[in-house]
Design a protein around this motif. Structure first.
Motif, PDB file in Angstrom:
ATOM      1  N   SER A 178       0.828  -1.198   0.000  1.00 14.76           N
ATOM      2  CA  SER A 178       0.000   0.000   0.000  1.00 14.76           C
ATOM      3  C   SER A 178       0.863   1.250   0.000  1.00 14.76           C
ATOM      4  CB  SER A 178      -0.938   0.011   1.212  1.00 14.76           C
ATOM      5  OG  SER A 178      -0.206  -0.063   2.406  1.00 14.76           O
ATOM      6  N   LYS A 179       0.270   2.309  -0.501  1.00 10.69           N
ATOM      7  CA  LYS A 179       0.895   3.623  -0.462  1.00 10.69           C
ATOM      8  C   LYS A 179       0.194   4.397   0.645  1.00 10.69           C
ATOM      9  CE  LYS A 179       0.003   7.205  -3.194  1.00 10.69           C
ATOM     10  NZ  LYS A 179      -0.109   8.101  -4.336  1.00 10.69           N
ATOM     11  N   VAL A 180       0.984   4.810   1.627  1.00  8.51           N
ATOM     12  CA  VAL A 180       0.459   5.528   2.785  1.00  8.51           C
ATOM     13  C   VAL A 180       0.940   6.975   2.684  1.00  8.51           C
ATOM     14  CG1 VAL A 180       0.397   5.629   5.302  1.00  8.51           C
ATOM     15  CG2 VAL A 180       0.612   3.399   4.149  1.00  8.51           C
ATOM     16  N   THR A 181       0.002   7.902   2.627  1.00  7.12           N
ATOM     17  CA  THR A 181       0.350   9.320   2.541  1.00  7.12           C
ATOM     18  C   THR A 181       0.067   9.967   3.892  1.00  7.12           C
ATOM     19  OG1 THR A 181      -0.223   9.317   0.195  1.00  7.12           O
ATOM     20  CG2 THR A 181       0.032  11.459   1.260  1.00  7.12           C
ATOM     21  N   LEU A 182       1.118  10.508   4.487  1.00 10.39           N
ATOM     22  CA  LEU A 182       1.043  11.132   5.806  1.00 10.39           C
ATOM     23  C   LEU A 182       0.978  12.648   5.638  1.00 10.39           C
ATOM     24  CD1 LEU A 182       3.959   9.027   7.332  1.00 10.39           C
ATOM     25  CD2 LEU A 182       1.517   8.562   7.574  1.00 10.39           C
ATOM     26  N   TRP A 183      -0.066  13.252   6.173  1.00  9.74           N
ATOM     27  CA  TRP A 183      -0.283  14.692   6.101  1.00  9.74           C
ATOM     28  C   TRP A 183      -0.202  15.263   7.520  1.00  9.74           C
ATOM     29  CZ3 TRP A 183      -0.607  16.650   1.282  1.00  9.74           C
ATOM     30  CH2 TRP A 183      -1.010  15.800   0.248  1.00  9.74           C
ATOM     31  N   PRO A 184       1.000  15.572   8.015  1.00  8.29           N
ATOM     32  CA  PRO A 184       1.130  16.011   9.416  1.00  8.29           C
ATOM     33  C   PRO A 184       0.396  17.311   9.746  1.00  8.29           C
ATOM     34  CG  PRO A 184       3.258  16.095   8.294  1.00  8.29           C
ATOM     35  CD  PRO A 184       2.283  15.475   7.348  1.00  8.29           C
ATOM     36  N   GLU A 185       0.358  18.256   8.839  1.00  6.43           N
ATOM     37  CA  GLU A 185      -0.332  19.524   9.122  1.00  6.43           C
ATOM     38  C   GLU A 185      -1.849  19.332   9.195  1.00  6.43           C
ATOM     39  OE1 GLU A 185       1.072  22.548   9.859  1.00  6.43           O
ATOM     40  OE2 GLU A 185       2.949  21.442   9.864  1.00  6.43           O
ATOM     41  N   LYS A 186      -2.389  18.489   8.312  1.00  6.82           N
ATOM     42  CA  LYS A 186      -3.831  18.219   8.285  1.00  6.82           C
ATOM     43  C   LYS A 186      -4.223  17.153   9.304  1.00  6.82           C
ATOM     44  CE  LYS A 186      -4.549  17.163   3.887  1.00  6.82           C
ATOM     45  NZ  LYS A 186      -5.161  17.004   2.552  1.00  6.82           N
ATOM     46  N   MET A 187      -3.215  16.503   9.914  1.00  9.25           N
ATOM     47  CA  MET A 187      -3.470  15.388  10.838  1.00  9.25           C
ATOM     48  C   MET A 187      -4.346  14.335  10.162  1.00  9.25           C
ATOM     49  SD  MET A 187      -1.727  15.684  13.355  1.00  9.25           S
ATOM     50  CE  MET A 187      -1.569  15.898  15.060  1.00  9.25           C
ATOM     51  N   GLN A 188      -3.871  13.884   8.988  1.00  8.97           N
ATOM     52  CA  GLN A 188      -4.616  12.932   8.190  1.00  8.97           C
ATOM     53  C   GLN A 188      -3.652  11.906   7.600  1.00  8.97           C
ATOM     54  OE1 GLN A 188      -7.638  14.608   5.597  1.00  8.97           O
ATOM     55  NE2 GLN A 188      -6.907  13.295   3.925  1.00  8.97           N
ATOM     56  N   ILE A 189      -4.116  10.663   7.488  1.00  4.40           N
ATOM     57  CA  ILE A 189      -3.337   9.584   6.882  1.00  4.40           C
ATOM     58  C   ILE A 189      -4.234   8.883   5.869  1.00  4.40           C
ATOM     59  CG2 ILE A 189      -2.106   7.410   7.275  1.00  4.40           C
ATOM     60  CD1 ILE A 189      -1.520   8.472  10.149  1.00  4.40           C
ATOM     61  N   ASP A 190      -3.804   8.849   4.610  1.00  3.93           N
ATOM     62  CA  ASP A 190      -4.555   8.224   3.520  1.00  3.93           C
ATOM     63  C   ASP A 190      -3.789   7.001   3.024  1.00  3.93           C
ATOM     64  OD1 ASP A 190      -6.414  10.366   3.536  1.00  3.93           O
ATOM     65  OD2 ASP A 190      -5.085  11.538   2.265  1.00  3.93           O
ATOM     66  N   THR A 191      -4.510   5.935   2.739  1.00  2.00           N
ATOM     67  CA  THR A 191      -3.889   4.704   2.252  1.00  2.00           C
ATOM     68  C   THR A 191      -4.641   4.187   1.036  1.00  2.00           C
ATOM     69  OG1 THR A 191      -3.243   4.126   4.510  1.00  2.00           O
ATOM     70  CG2 THR A 191      -3.204   2.355   2.889  1.00  2.00           C
ATOM     71  N   VAL A 192      -3.889   3.738   0.028  1.00  3.01           N
ATOM     72  CA  VAL A 192      -4.463   3.047  -1.130  1.00  3.01           C
ATOM     73  C   VAL A 192      -3.619   1.804  -1.412  1.00  3.01           C
ATOM     74  CG1 VAL A 192      -5.458   5.122  -2.185  1.00  3.01           C
ATOM     75  CG2 VAL A 192      -3.151   4.431  -2.806  1.00  3.01           C
ATOM     76  N   ASN A 193      -4.267   0.766  -1.929  1.00 11.23           N
ATOM     77  CA  ASN A 193      -3.515  -0.450  -2.263  1.00 11.23           C
ATOM     78  C   ASN A 193      -2.724  -0.251  -3.547  1.00 11.23           C
ATOM     79  OD1 ASN A 193      -6.122  -0.644  -3.759  1.00 11.23           O
ATOM     80  ND2 ASN A 193      -5.201  -2.545  -4.508  1.00 11.23           N
ATOM     81  N   ILE A 194      -1.577  -0.946  -3.637  1.00  7.97           N
ATOM     82  CA  ILE A 194      -0.804  -0.928  -4.885  1.00  7.97           C
ATOM     83  C   ILE A 194      -0.608  -2.329  -5.450  1.00  7.97           C
ATOM     84  CG2 ILE A 194       0.353   1.282  -4.541  1.00  7.97           C
ATOM     85  CD1 ILE A 194       2.763  -0.205  -3.445  1.00  7.97           C
ATOM     86  N   ASP A 195      -0.719  -3.346  -4.599  1.00  8.32           N
ATOM     87  CA  ASP A 195      -0.670  -4.724  -5.076  1.00  8.32           C
ATOM     88  C   ASP A 195      -1.232  -5.644  -4.004  1.00  8.32           C
ATOM     89  OD1 ASP A 195       1.468  -5.202  -3.220  1.00  8.32           O
ATOM     90  OD2 ASP A 195       2.934  -4.638  -4.731  1.00  8.32           O
ATOM     91  N   GLY A 196      -1.425  -6.891  -4.364  1.00  3.70           N
ATOM     92  CA  GLY A 196      -1.956  -7.862  -3.417  1.00  3.70           C
ATOM     93  C   GLY A 196      -3.366  -8.287  -3.752  1.00  3.70           C
ATOM     94  N   PRO A 197      -4.110  -8.772  -2.758  1.00  4.18           N
ATOM     95  CA  PRO A 197      -5.407  -9.404  -3.008  1.00  4.18           C
ATOM     96  C   PRO A 197      -6.564  -8.435  -3.241  1.00  4.18           C
ATOM     97  CG  PRO A 197      -4.981  -9.385  -0.665  1.00  4.18           C
ATOM     98  CD  PRO A 197      -3.732  -8.848  -1.347  1.00  4.18           C
ATOM     99  N   PHE A 198      -6.314  -7.137  -3.091  1.00  5.40           N
ATOM    100  CA  PHE A 198      -7.398  -6.169  -3.236  1.00  5.40           C
ATOM    101  C   PHE A 198      -7.493  -5.638  -4.665  1.00  5.40           C
ATOM    102  CE2 PHE A 198      -6.115  -5.858   1.214  1.00  5.40           C
ATOM    103  CZ  PHE A 198      -7.333  -6.086   1.841  1.00  5.40           C
ATOM    104  N   GLN A 199      -8.700  -5.585  -5.156  1.00  4.30           N
ATOM    105  CA  GLN A 199      -8.961  -4.897  -6.417  1.00  4.30           C
ATOM    106  C   GLN A 199      -8.933  -3.400  -6.149  1.00  4.30           C
ATOM    107  OE1 GLN A 199     -12.402  -6.356  -8.486  1.00  4.30           O
ATOM    108  NE2 GLN A 199     -12.834  -4.354  -9.373  1.00  4.30           N
TER     109      GLN A 199
END
Length: 147
Positions: free
Chosen positions: A68-89
């Motif tokens: 997965s690609k995890v994007t850390l936004w320290p100023e917004k206090m937000q963490i976004d994740t999307v899959n890049i490979d594996g069992p998830f479509q």
């Protein structure tokens, strides 16, 4: 597609909870069904950081690795994740942390679809319980760390 969202108020700072969720390498220590974690890369982009991570998930007879690609936004206090490979479509999750007078609100949302129809069907049977257990595991970890 399976979707879940919830918000909890916790007696910890938004920064403490953000740091806990951002520490992906430690997930196997407390997150159910997570047996291993590896950070492939971690790049500082100025206003945010991008981490590529692999997690090994094991549940009964299923054992899967996904990236997965995890994007850390320290100023917004937000963490976004999307899959890049594996069992998830498709997999997309978001954590948002907001200070309150008594601690912070932690909001978590996730949407995903497995590539395998059998896995997707099985996920539907226990999905809500599993996602609630994941959020509760982060809460328990915060209590252990920040007491």
């Amino acid at each position: 597609m399976s979707a879940h969202s919830e918000t909890k108020q916790l007696p910890y700072s938004a920064q403490q909870m953000y740091d806990l969720v951002a520490d992906v390498a430690r997930y196997p220590e407390f997150l159910p069904w997570t047996t291993a974690a590896r950070i492939r890369s971690h790049d500082d982009k100025g206003d945010h950081q991008v981490m590529v991570a692999d997690l090994m998930i094991a549940f009964k007879v299923f054992r899967e690795k996904f990236g997965s690609k995890v994007t850390l936004w320290p100023e917004k206090m937000q963490i976004d994740t999307v899959n890049i490979d594996g069992p998830f479509q498709f997999l997309e999750s978001k954590w948002v942390f907001r200070e309150t007078e008594t601690g912070c609100d932690v909001s978590f949302s996730i949407d995903f679809t497995f590539k395998n129809k059998i896995l997707q069907g099985a996920a539907g049977l226990f999905f809500h319980e599993a996602m609630t257990r994941v959020v509760t595991s982060f809460e328990a970890r915060a209590k252990a760390l920040y007491g």
